[in-house]
Design a protein around this motif. Structure first.
Motif, PDB file in Angstrom:
ATOM      1  N   UNK A 187     -64.122  42.216 133.103  1.00  0.00           N
ATOM      2  CA  UNK A 187     -64.554  40.812 133.022  1.00  0.00           C
ATOM      3  C   UNK A 187     -63.598  39.843 133.712  1.00  0.00           C
ATOM      4  N   UNK A 188     -62.309  40.106 133.650  1.00  0.00           N
ATOM      5  CA  UNK A 188     -61.336  39.232 134.316  1.00  0.00           C
ATOM      6  C   UNK A 188     -61.526  39.273 135.830  1.00  0.00           C
ATOM      7  N   UNK A 189     -61.748  40.470 136.374  1.00  0.00           N
ATOM      8  CA  UNK A 189     -61.956  40.605 137.814  1.00  0.00           C
ATOM      9  C   UNK A 189     -63.240  39.894 138.232  1.00  0.00           C
ATOM     10  N   UNK A 190     -64.332  40.149 137.490  1.00  0.00           N
ATOM     11  CA  UNK A 190     -65.606  39.507 137.808  1.00  0.00           C
ATOM     12  C   UNK A 190     -65.482  37.988 137.665  1.00  0.00           C
ATOM     13  N   UNK A 191     -64.745  37.551 136.653  1.00  0.00           N
ATOM     14  CA  UNK A 191     -64.564  36.120 136.424  1.00  0.00           C
ATOM     15  C   UNK A 191     -63.875  35.404 137.565  1.00  0.00           C
ATOM     16  N   UNK A 219     -57.500  42.331 125.423  1.00  0.00           N
ATOM     17  CA  UNK A 219     -57.353  42.058 126.849  1.00  0.00           C
ATOM     18  C   UNK A 219     -58.361  41.012 127.308  1.00  0.00           C
ATOM     19  N   UNK A 220     -59.600  41.126 126.821  1.00  0.00           N
ATOM     20  CA  UNK A 220     -60.644  40.168 127.215  1.00  0.00           C
ATOM     21  C   UNK A 220     -60.377  38.791 126.623  1.00  0.00           C
ATOM     22  N   UNK A 221     -59.891  38.748 125.393  1.00  0.00           N
ATOM     23  CA  UNK A 221     -59.562  37.463 124.778  1.00  0.00           C
ATOM     24  C   UNK A 221     -58.417  36.771 125.508  1.00  0.00           C
ATOM     25  N   UNK A 222     -57.559  37.551 126.142  1.00  0.00           N
ATOM     26  CA  UNK A 222     -56.413  37.012 126.874  1.00  0.00           C
ATOM     27  C   UNK A 222     -56.664  36.919 128.375  1.00  0.00           C
ATOM     28  N   UNK A 223     -57.928  36.944 128.773  1.00  0.00           N
ATOM     29  CA  UNK A 223     -58.264  36.899 130.201  1.00  0.00           C
ATOM     30  C   UNK A 223     -57.725  35.625 130.853  1.00  0.00           C
ATOM     31  N   UNK A 224     -57.197  35.782 132.068  1.00  0.00           N
ATOM     32  CA  UNK A 224     -56.720  34.615 132.815  1.00  0.00           C
ATOM     33  C   UNK A 224     -57.831  33.976 133.637  1.00  0.00           C
TER      34      UNK A 224
END
Length: 251
Positions: A187-191, A219-224
């Motif tokens: 999700x972080x990469x897609x975001x 990890x998802x909750x801490x996404x940048x």
């Protein structure tokens, strides 16, 4: 919405003198919910929320699921049951030949009325093949709620070129449900690649330090990446419900 039409019909009959006040009140009370003893079916939820109550089948007996689903169907509701086993489905199929089972998604459904699909498309993006049960729960739920859905599977960060080949397609979605286990990086990469809202779903896929999905959740909750929201571990249904609400804004 079916119940909206029923309420209008009752009020018109009362207004035109076809039924009395007490009869109208009695009908409207029964529209609210029905007590089966072991469950109270919330018929009014479609009016409040735009979609009927959904049956969470896990923990319920096949007989209980059958009775709830059949009563909802007889009232004219579209029926959606999540975390359903083949035993739940077989019990329901005995009394309703319209029942359908989606085995990977573990979903049962009965369509009382067709829901026209939205113009906007929900993308369901999954990191690996092991994530497919959760991904299909999300995709099938979104479709049964009247959304157009596009699946993009097995595009995890271990082979990021697979994801990068889909970037132009990803940018056409109105909302993306992004599903991953292990370290939960997808999700972080897609975001970082798209402008639409992303609903991240951590899965319990992974080895010991994955802690049954907890590491992916954190990890998802801490996404940048901005615009990434997160639902509970393995909750493809919850992600699809939220994505459907977003997708239907302005429809």
């Amino acid at each position: 919405m079916m119940y909206d039409n029923v309420i209008r019909d009752v009020l018109k009959k009362y207004e035109n003198g076809y039924i009395g006040l007490d009869e109208a009140v009695d009908i409207l009370k029964k529209l609210s919910y029905e007590d089966l003893g072991f469950a109270k079916i919330d018929y009014n939820r479609e009016v409040r929320r735009g979609f009927p109550e959904v049956i969470y089948c896990e923990g319920k007996t096949p007989k209980q699921v059958k009775e709830i689903a059949l009563r909802m169907y007889e009232k004219g509701s579209n029926v959606l049951g999540t975390r359903a086993s083949i035993e739940h489905f077989e019990a329901l199929k005995e009394v309703c030949d319209k029942a359908v089972y989606y085995d990977v998604a573990r979903i049962i459904s009965i369509k009382s009325e067709e829901i026209m699909p939205t113009k906007g498309v929900i993308g369901v993006v999954a990191a690996g093949t092991s994530d497919l049960p959760v991904a299909e729960e999300a995709a099938v739920t979104a479709e049964l709620m009247g959304n157009s859905v596009k699946r993009i599977y097995d595009v995890g960060v271990a082979g990021i070129h697979r994801l990068m080949s889909k970037v132009e397609e990803l940018r056409k979605f109105r909302v993306i449900i992004c599903i991953a286990g292990m370290e939960g990086a997808l999700p972080t990469v897609v975001g970082g690649l798209v402008a639409c809202p992303i609903i991240a779903v951590p899965t319990s896929v992974g080895y010991g330090a994955n802690f049954h999905g907890l590491s992916a959740l954190l990890a998802m909750l801490n996404s940048c990446s901005s615009g990434v929201s997160v639902v509970n571990i393995d909750n493809g249904f919850g992600a699809a419900y939220s994505a459907s609400l977003i997708n239907k804004i302005g429809e």
